[in-house]
Design a protein around this motif. Sequence first.
Motif, PDB file in Angstrom:
ATOM      1  N   THR A   1     -21.857 -26.594  87.148  1.00  0.00           N
ATOM      2  CA  THR A   1     -21.584 -25.199  87.463  1.00  0.00           C
ATOM      3  C   THR A   1     -20.141 -25.077  87.929  1.00  0.00           C
ATOM      4  OG1 THR A   1     -23.879 -24.798  88.101  1.00  0.00           O
ATOM      5  CG2 THR A   1     -22.232 -23.234  88.897  1.00  0.00           C
ATOM      6  N   THR A   2     -19.375 -24.206  87.270  1.00  0.00           N
ATOM      7  CA  THR A   2     -17.981 -23.969  87.623  1.00  0.00           C
ATOM      8  C   THR A   2     -17.753 -22.464  87.736  1.00  0.00           C
ATOM      9  OG1 THR A   2     -17.117 -23.706  85.364  1.00  0.00           O
ATOM     10  CG2 THR A   2     -17.405 -25.965  86.168  1.00  0.00           C
ATOM     11  N   ASP A   3     -16.557 -22.077  88.098  1.00  0.00           N
ATOM     12  CA  ASP A   3     -16.229 -20.656  88.185  1.00  0.00           C
ATOM     13  C   ASP A   3     -16.254 -19.986  86.818  1.00  0.00           C
ATOM     14  OD1 ASP A   3     -15.916 -20.973  90.893  1.00  0.00           O
ATOM     15  OD2 ASP A   3     -13.736 -21.197  90.812  1.00  0.00           O
ATOM     16  N   GLU A   4     -16.210 -20.776  85.766  1.00  0.00           N
ATOM     17  CA  GLU A   4     -16.272 -20.253  84.394  1.00  0.00           C
ATOM     18  C   GLU A   4     -17.691 -20.283  83.844  1.00  0.00           C
ATOM     19  OE1 GLU A   4     -13.613 -18.892  82.851  1.00  0.00           O
ATOM     20  OE2 GLU A   4     -12.643 -19.209  84.796  1.00  0.00           O
ATOM     21  N   GLY A   5     -18.650 -20.627  84.706  1.00  0.00           N
ATOM     22  CA  GLY A   5     -20.043 -20.726  84.275  1.00  0.00           C
ATOM     23  C   GLY A   5     -20.479 -22.173  84.170  1.00  0.00           C
ATOM     24  N   GLU A   6     -21.654 -22.386  83.592  1.00  0.00           N
ATOM     25  CA  GLU A   6     -22.173 -23.741  83.470  1.00  0.00           C
ATOM     26  C   GLU A   6     -21.603 -24.403  82.226  1.00  0.00           C
ATOM     27  OE1 GLU A   6     -26.336 -25.426  84.720  1.00  0.00           O
ATOM     28  OE2 GLU A   6     -26.480 -24.774  82.621  1.00  0.00           O
ATOM     29  N   LEU A   7     -21.145 -25.625  82.390  1.00  0.00           N
ATOM     30  CA  LEU A   7     -20.513 -26.356  81.298  1.00  0.00           C
ATOM     31  C   LEU A   7     -21.276 -27.643  81.008  1.00  0.00           C
ATOM     32  CD1 LEU A   7     -16.743 -26.144  82.377  1.00  0.00           C
ATOM     33  CD2 LEU A   7     -17.902 -24.718  80.680  1.00  0.00           C
ATOM     34  N   ASP A   8     -21.385 -27.972  79.731  1.00  0.00           N
ATOM     35  CA  ASP A   8     -21.804 -29.304  79.316  1.00  0.00           C
ATOM     36  C   ASP A   8     -20.758 -30.302  79.805  1.00  0.00           C
ATOM     37  OD1 ASP A   8     -20.980 -31.268  76.817  1.00  0.00           O
ATOM     38  OD2 ASP A   8     -23.123 -31.272  77.248  1.00  0.00           O
ATOM     39  N   PHE A   9     -21.178 -31.520  80.128  1.00  0.00           N
ATOM     40  CA  PHE A   9     -20.248 -32.481  80.711  1.00  0.00           C
ATOM     41  C   PHE A   9     -19.027 -32.720  79.831  1.00  0.00           C
ATOM     42  CE2 PHE A   9     -18.462 -36.682  81.370  1.00  0.00           C
ATOM     43  CZ  PHE A   9     -18.183 -36.625  82.719  1.00  0.00           C
ATOM     44  N   GLN A  10     -19.219 -32.926  78.541  1.00  0.00           N
ATOM     45  CA  GLN A  10     -18.076 -33.223  77.677  1.00  0.00           C
ATOM     46  C   GLN A  10     -17.144 -32.021  77.522  1.00  0.00           C
ATOM     47  OE1 GLN A  10     -17.256 -36.137  77.018  1.00  0.00           O
ATOM     48  NE2 GLN A  10     -19.178 -37.199  77.468  1.00  0.00           N
TER      49      GLN A  10
END
Length: 313
Positions: free
Chosen positions: A141-150
Amino acid sequence: MKVTLLAGGTGGSKLAHGFQMVVPPGDLTVIVNVADDAEHHGLLVCPDLDTIMYTLAGIANREQGWGVAGDTFTAMAQLERYGAETWFRIGDADLATHVHRADLMADGASLADATATLAGSLGVPSHLIPATNDRLRTRLTTDEGELDFQAYFVQRGQRDEVRAVRFEGADAARPSPAALVALATAELVVIGPSNPIVSIGPILAVPGMREALVASPAPRIGVSGIVAGKALRGPADRMLTSLGHESSAVGVARLYQGLVTHFVIDEQDQALAPRIEALGMGVSVLPTVMRNDGDRASLARALVALGEGMLRG
């Protein structure tokens, strides 16, 4: 001494190589993180498994930290001509690994079986075991939303601040049977100097893995991947801070409290030893920065000696 190492990433691969240099062939088993795995161009890519495999086979690209030394990128160039996404760069030799893995698994092999076949073909004498044969993926979870690890790690260059981490599929995953055997029969268990959040964390998130680790009759030693408050490579220090942990060897030790009985820190962090001992762990101060093969072997040899001493009591 039969050594079982929990590992992922560059630090884990270096220590695995060190152990392979100092223990008899076949006496090292590495339980490897698979939550970094991803599908690219219709193929399963296993970055941590492959990085450790290439390192133990002596063909890793050491400068890059991933992939095969001297690899070419003709396939990627052709994919670019077709308009395919190529931000995840896969070399030609590396691509062959993913293609053959896909063939093996299409014929019914588990990820563990496919890994054993690949490693055997490259002459790796050690045992590489995925933490689970089931699908497990790190989501950040980041400020840009949820990201896949890669997407976070490669495509966006680790620039996002990580607010939360979850391991998709962990609840339904089961430990690889060989991983459980390796923990039960080891004479030394080591948690390598890998990112504690996204390399070791996913291994421990597989139901039953923590219990198997604690139940192991072997000495259990953790090695800090944070030295003087910084990760030697990768985002572990920034992740620790953004997730509310202390970015230090103490912060890593806290995450392994109750799992290991002994913790190894670098000489630069000697002053932190009393704080870690207060967590109920024994502490050893060793040179943990592995700049070359000699450093890798020296650290592995010191850990084996430490384990032998713990067995003698």
